[in-house]
Write an enzyme that holds these catalytic residues in place. Structure first.
Site, PDB file in Angstrom:
ATOM      1  CG  ASP A  27      -2.083   0.796   0.905  1.00  0.00           C
ATOM      2  OD1 ASP A  27      -2.198   1.579   0.007  1.00  0.00           O
ATOM      3  OD2 ASP A  27      -2.784   0.999   2.141  1.00  0.00           O
ATOM      4  N   GLY A  28       0.389   2.353  -0.708  1.00  0.00           N
ATOM      5  CA  GLY A  28       1.007   3.532  -0.762  1.00  0.00           C
ATOM      6  C   GLY A  28       1.562   4.074  -1.929  1.00  0.00           C
ATOM      7  N   GLY A  30       0.020   5.284  -4.381  1.00  0.00           N
ATOM      8  CA  GLY A  30      -0.458   6.604  -4.787  1.00  0.00           C
ATOM      9  C   GLY A  30       0.092   7.865  -4.023  1.00  0.00           C
ATOM     10  NE  ARG A  31      -1.400   6.475   1.289  1.00  0.00           N
ATOM     11  CZ  ARG A  31      -1.530   5.508   2.188  1.00  0.00           C
ATOM     12  NH1 ARG A  31      -1.413   5.882   3.347  1.00  0.00           N
ATOM     13  NH2 ARG A  31      -2.067   4.223   1.785  1.00  0.00           N
ATOM     14  CB  THR A  73     -12.827  -8.379  -6.582  1.00  0.00           C
ATOM     15  OG1 THR A  73     -12.457  -8.459  -5.289  1.00  0.00           O
ATOM     16  CG2 THR A  73     -12.344  -9.741  -7.157  1.00  0.00           C
ATOM     17  CG  ASN A  75      -7.287  -2.357  -6.606  1.00  0.00           C
ATOM     18  OD1 ASN A  75      -6.501  -3.383  -6.377  1.00  0.00           O
ATOM     19  ND2 ASN A  75      -7.639  -1.696  -5.751  1.00  0.00           N
ATOM     20  CD1 TRP A  76     -12.178  -5.765 -10.921  1.00  0.00           C
ATOM     21  CD2 TRP A  76     -11.323  -4.968 -12.760  1.00  0.00           C
ATOM     22  NE1 TRP A  76     -11.424  -6.577 -11.609  1.00  0.00           N
ATOM     23  CE2 TRP A  76     -10.824  -6.380 -12.728  1.00  0.00           C
ATOM     24  CE3 TRP A  76     -10.920  -4.019 -13.917  1.00  0.00           C
ATOM     25  CZ2 TRP A  76     -10.064  -7.025 -13.504  1.00  0.00           C
ATOM     26  CZ3 TRP A  76     -10.301  -4.910 -14.643  1.00  0.00           C
ATOM     27  CH2 TRP A  76      -9.745  -6.074 -14.667  1.00  0.00           C
ATOM     28  CG  LEU A 201      -6.856  -9.081   6.117  1.00  0.00           C
ATOM     29  CD1 LEU A 201      -5.477  -8.937   6.182  1.00  0.00           C
ATOM     30  CD2 LEU A 201      -7.645 -10.055   7.112  1.00  0.00           C
ATOM     31  CB  SER A 202      -7.916  -3.885   2.084  1.00  0.00           C
ATOM     32  OG  SER A 202      -7.889  -2.816   2.922  1.00  0.00           O
ATOM     33  CD  GLU A 213       1.831 -13.524  15.441  1.00  0.00           C
ATOM     34  OE1 GLU A 213       1.792 -12.342  15.736  1.00  0.00           O
ATOM     35  OE2 GLU A 213       1.330 -14.576  15.957  1.00  0.00           O
TER      36      GLU A 213
HETATM   37  C1  FPP Z   1      -1.899   0.200  -3.286  1.00  0.00           C
HETATM   38  O1  FPP Z   1      -1.345   1.516  -3.363  1.00  0.00           O
HETATM   39  C2  FPP Z   1      -1.318  -0.409  -4.396  1.00  0.00           C
HETATM   40  C3  FPP Z   1      -2.043  -1.329  -5.504  1.00  0.00           C
HETATM   41  C4  FPP Z   1      -3.462  -1.078  -5.682  1.00  0.00           C
HETATM   42  C5  FPP Z   1      -1.425  -2.023  -6.351  1.00  0.00           C
HETATM   43  C6  FPP Z   1      -0.315  -2.626  -6.042  1.00  0.00           C
HETATM   44  C7  FPP Z   1       0.561  -2.852  -7.563  1.00  0.00           C
HETATM   45  C8  FPP Z   1       2.100  -2.710  -7.552  1.00  0.00           C
HETATM   46  C9  FPP Z   1       2.881  -2.458  -6.442  1.00  0.00           C
HETATM   47  C10 FPP Z   1       2.152  -2.850  -8.988  1.00  0.00           C
HETATM   48  C11 FPP Z   1       2.975  -4.100  -9.301  1.00  0.00           C
HETATM   49  C12 FPP Z   1       1.929  -5.154  -9.378  1.00  0.00           C
HETATM   50  C13 FPP Z   1       2.229  -6.166 -10.089  1.00  0.00           C
HETATM   51  C14 FPP Z   1       0.869  -7.357 -10.020  1.00  0.00           C
HETATM   52  C15 FPP Z   1       3.227  -6.514 -11.052  1.00  0.00           C
HETATM   53  P1  FPP Z   1      -2.221   2.699  -3.779  1.00  0.00           P
HETATM   54  O2  FPP Z   1      -2.603   3.009  -5.293  1.00  0.00           O
HETATM   55  O3  FPP Z   1      -3.718   2.159  -2.996  1.00  0.00           O
HETATM   56  O4  FPP Z   1      -1.708   3.984  -2.936  1.00  0.00           O
HETATM   57  P2  FPP Z   1      -2.476   4.978  -1.903  1.00  0.00           P
HETATM   58  O5  FPP Z   1      -3.166   4.460  -1.027  1.00  0.00           O
HETATM   59  O6  FPP Z   1      -1.406   5.892  -1.519  1.00  0.00           O
HETATM   60  O7  FPP Z   1      -3.334   5.728  -2.907  1.00  0.00           O
END
Ligand code: FPP
Length: 258
Positions: A27-28, A30-31, A73, A75-76, A201-202, A213
Site C-alpha cells: 500500500d501507498g 499513490g501517496r 476485485t 480495484n476495478w 486487511l482490505s 501474525e
Molecule cells: C496500493 O497503493 C497498491 C496497489 C493497488 C497496487 C499494487 C501494485 C503494484 C505494487 C504494482 C505491481 C503489481 C504487479 C502485480 C506487478 P495505492 O494506489 O492504494 O496507494 P494509496 O493508498 O497511497 O493511494
C-alpha cells in the site's frame, strides 16, 4: 552463511521459526507519487521496483514464499486510466522478468479469478505459471483480480458442485473446503505485512489469515526493500505464536519468570 536481521542472526540463513510465508499488502503507491507531485502511475511503477527488491531479499530471511496483493476485485472501481496502468505493469513485469525468475528457481502462481481479466493478461499469467511450474526454490504468489470473500464463495461453490456431481459428500471439513481456495496447496501464511500505516486487511487472504501474525509498517510501498522486510521479520520473531493453544515452556511469560 550467517544472515543478520535486526533481531538476531542465523547460521545457514534459515531461521528455524520462520516466517516461511510472508504476505504483503503493498500500500501507498499513490501517496508516494502525490508527495512528489508525480502521477499515480509513477508510484505503481516504483512499486514494481520495490516488489523486485523484496523478492530478491526474501530468501536471505529464510522466507520461502511471498504472496503480494497486486490487484483486488475492488480495484476495478478505480479510474480506467489507473486500471490500465496497473495492467500495463503486469505485462511489463512478466515480459521483462519471467526468464530471470524462471532461472532463479522462482515458481509464479496467481491467486484470484482468471475470468474477468483482459484476455492477454490471462494468457500472460497462464504462461508465467506454466513456465515456472517446475521450480521449487521460491514461491511468488500474486493475488490479482483477487478478493478474499470472492475466493471463499468460489470455494463454497466448488464444494457444492462436487456434491452435485456425486464426487463428494458431507460433512464438509476445513481441509476439504480449503482445497477450493485459490491458495490451495500453498504453505500456511505466517506473517501479513501492510505498508503505508493503514491497519486493515482490505479483503486479503481472509481464510488464510486465521493464525497469521500482523505487522503494520509506516513505509510507503515504493520505498520498501530488504531493510523494511528485515524489520518486519524481526517483529515477527518477537511474537509468541500459540495457534489458540498454550506453550507454557516457550511463552514470553514463562521466559520472563525465568
Ligand atoms: C496500493 O497503493 C497498491 C496497489 C493497488 C497496487 C499494487 C501494485 C503494484 C505494487 C504494482 C505491481 C503489481 C504487479 C502485480 C506487478 P495505492 O494506489 O492504494 O496507494 P494509496 O493508498 O497511497 O493511494
Amino acid at each position: 552463511m550467517t544472515v543478520q536481521t535486526a533481531a538476531t542472526s542465523f547460521e545457514d540463513g534459515q531461521p528455524p521459526q520462520g516466517p516461511h510465508h510472508v504476505a504483503i499488502i503493498m500500500d501507498g503507491n499513490g501517496r508516494w507519487a502525490e508527495r512528489r507531485g508525480l502521477p499515480r502511475a509513477m508510484g505503481h511503477r516504483e512499486g514494481v521496483q520495490a516488489l523486485k527488491r523484496t523478492v530478491q531479499a526474501a530468501p536471505r530471511f529464510g522466507i520461502r514464499c511471498l504472496t503480494v496483493f497486486g490487484f483486488s476485485t475492488e480495484n476495478w472501481q478505480r479510474p480506467a486510466e489507473e486500471v490500465s496502468d496497473l495492467m500495463g505493469l503486469v505485462r511489463a513485469y512478466v515480459g521483462s522478468d519471467l526468464d530471470r525468475l524462471k532461472k532463479e528457481g522462482v515458481r509464479i502462481r496467481i491467486l484470484g479469478r482468471r475470468a474477468g481479466l483482459p484476455t492477454d493478461i490471462a494468457a500472460i499469467v497462464d504462461k508465467a505459471e506454466a513456465n515456472t511450474a517446475g521450480n521449487d526454490r521460491f514461491l511468488l504468489q500474486v493475488a490479482f483480480n483477487y478478493g478474499g470473500r470472492a475466493d471463499i464463495v468460489d470455494a463454497a461453490q466448488a464444494w457444492a458442485d462436487k456434491v452435485a456431481r456425486g464426487e463428494a459428500a458431507g460433512p464438509l471439513t476445513e481441509e476439504a473446503f480449503a482445497l477450493g481456495l485459490s491458495s490451495a496447496g500453498g504453505p500456511p501464511v505466517d506473517l501479513i505485512v501492510r505498508t503505508s500505516g493503514e491497519q486493515r486487511l482490505s479483503n486479503f487472504l481472509l481464510w488464510e489469515a486465521a493464525y497469521a501474525e500482523f505487522v503494520f509498517q509506516d513505509v510507503l510501498w515504493p520505498d520498501y526493500g530488504a531493510e523494511a522486510l528485515g524489520d518486519a521479520v524481526a517483529q515477527y520473531h518477537n511474537r509468541d505464536r500459540r495457534f489458540g493453544g498454550r506453550h507454557p515452556a516457550s511463552s514470553k511469560a514463562a521466559r520472563a519468570k525465568g
